[in-house]
Write a protein that holds these residues in place. Structure first.
Motif, PDB file in Angstrom:
ATOM      1  N   MET A  13     -27.444   9.269 -14.360  1.00 19.97           N
ATOM      2  CA  MET A  13     -28.010   7.958 -14.689  1.00 19.97           C
ATOM      3  C   MET A  13     -28.799   7.452 -13.484  1.00 19.97           C
ATOM      4  O   MET A  13     -28.527   7.826 -12.350  1.00 19.97           O
ATOM      5  CB  MET A  13     -26.898   6.958 -15.010  1.00 19.97           C
ATOM      6  CG  MET A  13     -26.135   7.220 -16.283  1.00 19.97           C
ATOM      7  SD  MET A  13     -27.130   6.890 -17.754  1.00 19.97           S
ATOM      8  CE  MET A  13     -26.998   5.109 -17.846  1.00 19.97           C
ATOM      9  N   ASP A  14     -29.756   6.564 -13.750  1.00 21.73           N
ATOM     10  CA  ASP A  14     -30.440   5.833 -12.692  1.00 21.73           C
ATOM     11  C   ASP A  14     -30.398   4.354 -13.062  1.00 21.73           C
ATOM     12  O   ASP A  14     -29.885   3.986 -14.128  1.00 21.73           O
ATOM     13  CB  ASP A  14     -31.862   6.346 -12.464  1.00 21.73           C
ATOM     14  CG  ASP A  14     -32.762   6.238 -13.682  1.00 21.73           C
ATOM     15  OD1 ASP A  14     -32.482   5.418 -14.597  1.00 21.73           O
ATOM     16  OD2 ASP A  14     -33.768   6.958 -13.730  1.00 21.73           O
ATOM     17  N   ASP A  94     -24.278   5.987  -9.294  1.00 24.05           N
ATOM     18  CA  ASP A  94     -24.032   7.208  -8.533  1.00 24.05           C
ATOM     19  C   ASP A  94     -23.745   8.324  -9.518  1.00 24.05           C
ATOM     20  O   ASP A  94     -22.615   8.470  -9.989  1.00 24.05           O
ATOM     21  CB  ASP A  94     -22.857   7.009  -7.576  1.00 24.05           C
ATOM     22  CG  ASP A  94     -22.630   8.209  -6.667  1.00 24.05           C
ATOM     23  OD1 ASP A  94     -23.518   9.093  -6.602  1.00 24.05           O
ATOM     24  OD2 ASP A  94     -21.571   8.269  -6.030  1.00 24.05           O
ATOM     25  N   GLY A  95     -24.773   9.081  -9.863  1.00 23.27           N
ATOM     26  CA  GLY A  95     -24.600  10.161 -10.822  1.00 23.27           C
ATOM     27  C   GLY A  95     -24.218   9.608 -12.173  1.00 23.27           C
ATOM     28  O   GLY A  95     -24.950   8.820 -12.763  1.00 23.27           O
ATOM     29  N   GLU A  96     -23.059   9.989 -12.656  1.00 27.60           N
ATOM     30  CA  GLU A  96     -22.579   9.534 -13.959  1.00 27.60           C
ATOM     31  C   GLU A  96     -21.895   8.172 -13.898  1.00 27.60           C
ATOM     32  O   GLU A  96     -21.633   7.563 -14.925  1.00 27.60           O
ATOM     33  CB  GLU A  96     -21.599  10.557 -14.538  1.00 27.60           C
ATOM     34  CG  GLU A  96     -20.306  10.628 -13.741  1.00 27.60           C
ATOM     35  CD  GLU A  96     -19.294  11.604 -14.287  1.00 27.60           C
ATOM     36  OE1 GLU A  96     -18.119  11.477 -13.917  1.00 27.60           O
ATOM     37  OE2 GLU A  96     -19.669  12.489 -15.074  1.00 27.60           O
ATOM     38  N   ARG A 125     -18.610   5.366 -16.887  1.00 24.84           N
ATOM     39  CA  ARG A 125     -19.026   6.752 -16.655  1.00 24.84           C
ATOM     40  C   ARG A 125     -19.767   7.207 -17.906  1.00 24.84           C
ATOM     41  O   ARG A 125     -19.365   6.898 -19.018  1.00 24.84           O
ATOM     42  CB  ARG A 125     -17.840   7.657 -16.378  1.00 24.84           C
ATOM     43  CG  ARG A 125     -17.174   7.347 -15.063  1.00 24.84           C
ATOM     44  CD  ARG A 125     -16.250   8.479 -14.631  1.00 24.84           C
ATOM     45  NE  ARG A 125     -15.620   8.156 -13.382  1.00 24.84           N
ATOM     46  CZ  ARG A 125     -16.159   8.306 -12.178  1.00 24.84           C
ATOM     47  NH1 ARG A 125     -17.374   8.812 -12.080  1.00 24.84           N
ATOM     48  NH2 ARG A 125     -15.513   7.981 -11.095  1.00 24.84           N
ATOM     49  N   PHE A 126     -20.843   7.959 -17.686  1.00 19.03           N
ATOM     50  CA  PHE A 126     -21.713   8.369 -18.775  1.00 19.03           C
ATOM     51  C   PHE A 126     -21.756   9.886 -18.914  1.00 19.03           C
ATOM     52  O   PHE A 126     -21.570  10.614 -17.935  1.00 19.03           O
ATOM     53  CB  PHE A 126     -23.134   7.838 -18.525  1.00 19.03           C
ATOM     54  CG  PHE A 126     -23.227   6.358 -18.693  1.00 19.03           C
ATOM     55  CD1 PHE A 126     -23.607   5.803 -19.901  1.00 19.03           C
ATOM     56  CD2 PHE A 126     -22.898   5.500 -17.647  1.00 19.03           C
ATOM     57  CE1 PHE A 126     -23.666   4.424 -20.070  1.00 19.03           C
ATOM     58  CE2 PHE A 126     -22.963   4.128 -17.798  1.00 19.03           C
ATOM     59  CZ  PHE A 126     -23.342   3.593 -19.014  1.00 19.03           C
ATOM     60  N   ASP A 127     -22.035  10.327 -20.139  1.00 19.22           N
ATOM     61  CA  ASP A 127     -22.244  11.753 -20.360  1.00 19.22           C
ATOM     62  C   ASP A 127     -23.715  12.091 -20.119  1.00 19.22           C
ATOM     63  O   ASP A 127     -24.520  11.198 -19.807  1.00 19.22           O
ATOM     64  CB  ASP A 127     -21.744  12.186 -21.743  1.00 19.22           C
ATOM     65  CG  ASP A 127     -22.528  11.590 -22.916  1.00 19.22           C
ATOM     66  OD1 ASP A 127     -23.641  11.039 -22.722  1.00 19.22           O
ATOM     67  OD2 ASP A 127     -22.012  11.682 -24.046  1.00 19.22           O
ATOM     68  N   ASP A 134     -16.503   6.395 -20.519  1.00 21.69           N
ATOM     69  CA  ASP A 134     -15.368   5.662 -19.956  1.00 21.69           C
ATOM     70  C   ASP A 134     -15.854   4.265 -19.592  1.00 21.69           C
ATOM     71  O   ASP A 134     -16.838   4.135 -18.854  1.00 21.69           O
ATOM     72  CB  ASP A 134     -14.813   6.385 -18.731  1.00 21.69           C
ATOM     73  CG  ASP A 134     -13.510   5.782 -18.260  1.00 21.69           C
ATOM     74  OD1 ASP A 134     -12.554   5.723 -19.067  1.00 21.69           O
ATOM     75  OD2 ASP A 134     -13.436   5.360 -17.094  1.00 21.69           O
ATOM     76  N   PHE A 135     -15.196   3.246 -20.136  1.00 19.89           N
ATOM     77  CA  PHE A 135     -15.632   1.860 -19.941  1.00 19.89           C
ATOM     78  C   PHE A 135     -14.410   1.009 -19.640  1.00 19.89           C
ATOM     79  O   PHE A 135     -13.438   1.026 -20.386  1.00 19.89           O
ATOM     80  CB  PHE A 135     -16.311   1.347 -21.212  1.00 19.89           C
ATOM     81  CG  PHE A 135     -16.852  -0.055 -21.106  1.00 19.89           C
ATOM     82  CD1 PHE A 135     -18.179  -0.292 -20.826  1.00 19.89           C
ATOM     83  CD2 PHE A 135     -16.016  -1.154 -21.303  1.00 19.89           C
ATOM     84  CE1 PHE A 135     -18.684  -1.584 -20.740  1.00 19.89           C
ATOM     85  CE2 PHE A 135     -16.504  -2.446 -21.224  1.00 19.89           C
ATOM     86  CZ  PHE A 135     -17.834  -2.662 -20.937  1.00 19.89           C
ATOM     87  N   THR A 136     -14.463   0.286 -18.536  1.00 20.09           N
ATOM     88  CA  THR A 136     -13.404  -0.672 -18.191  1.00 20.09           C
ATOM     89  C   THR A 136     -14.066  -1.977 -17.794  1.00 20.09           C
ATOM     90  O   THR A 136     -14.968  -1.993 -16.963  1.00 20.09           O
ATOM     91  CB  THR A 136     -12.527  -0.160 -17.028  1.00 20.09           C
ATOM     92  OG1 THR A 136     -11.958   1.098 -17.392  1.00 20.09           O
ATOM     93  CG2 THR A 136     -11.411  -1.155 -16.717  1.00 20.09           C
TER      94      THR A 136
END
Length: 143
Positions: A13-14, A94-96, A125-127, A134-136
């Motif tokens: 991701m960006d 940072d990345g995913e 966190r992303f695929d 993952d979402f909190t």
């Protein structure tokens, strides 16, 4: 989601991709469109409304929760149209992994005065396809 949009997310991701996802998150919330909600998340997403919750797992379960059709701990209830506004932005990518902050405000009635404001922080966190896996959410009500 279109193939062109999917290609823009391949790999890490960006900030632009993260902001686009957050904007689509708010749009999905405002419409409660099940397809728009589902498009945000991976099939195997783990979703927490609070950091201490057991996660809601799976895209279908998250969509049902957003639509107020879930018995899960901390599950959402439907907000009436025009009674909320939200704005979120990525602060770290940072990345995913993405950390976003923002605010959510609520009114008792559409067009009425703001009665509650929350400061929010999302840990995500992303695929590789740009779907959240993952979402909190962390939030605190302003005094």
């Amino acid at each position: 989601m279109t193939a062109a949009r999917n290609r823009s997310y391949v790999g890490a991701m960006d900030h632009r991709a993260a902001q686009d996802w957050l904007d689509r998150y708010v749009a999905a919330w405002k419409t409660y469109d099940p397809d728009a909600i589902g498009a945000l998340f991976s099939d195997d997403v783990s979703y927490r409304y609070h950091p201490y919750d057991e996660p809601i797992t799976g895209r279908e379960a998250v969509v049902a929760s957003w639509l107020g059709q879930s018995e899960a701990e901390g599950a959402s209830t439907l907000d009436a149209p025009g009674t909320f506004e939200a704005s979120y932005a990525p602060v770290a990518v940072d990345g995913e992994a993405v950390v976003a902050t923002g605010t959510t405000s609520y009114r008792e009635t559409a067009g009425g005065p703001v009665v509650r404001v929350y400061d929010n922080c999302f840990l995500m966190r992303f695929d590789d396809a740009g779907r959240c896996r993952d979402f909190t959410e962390f939030y605190v009500k302003r005094p």
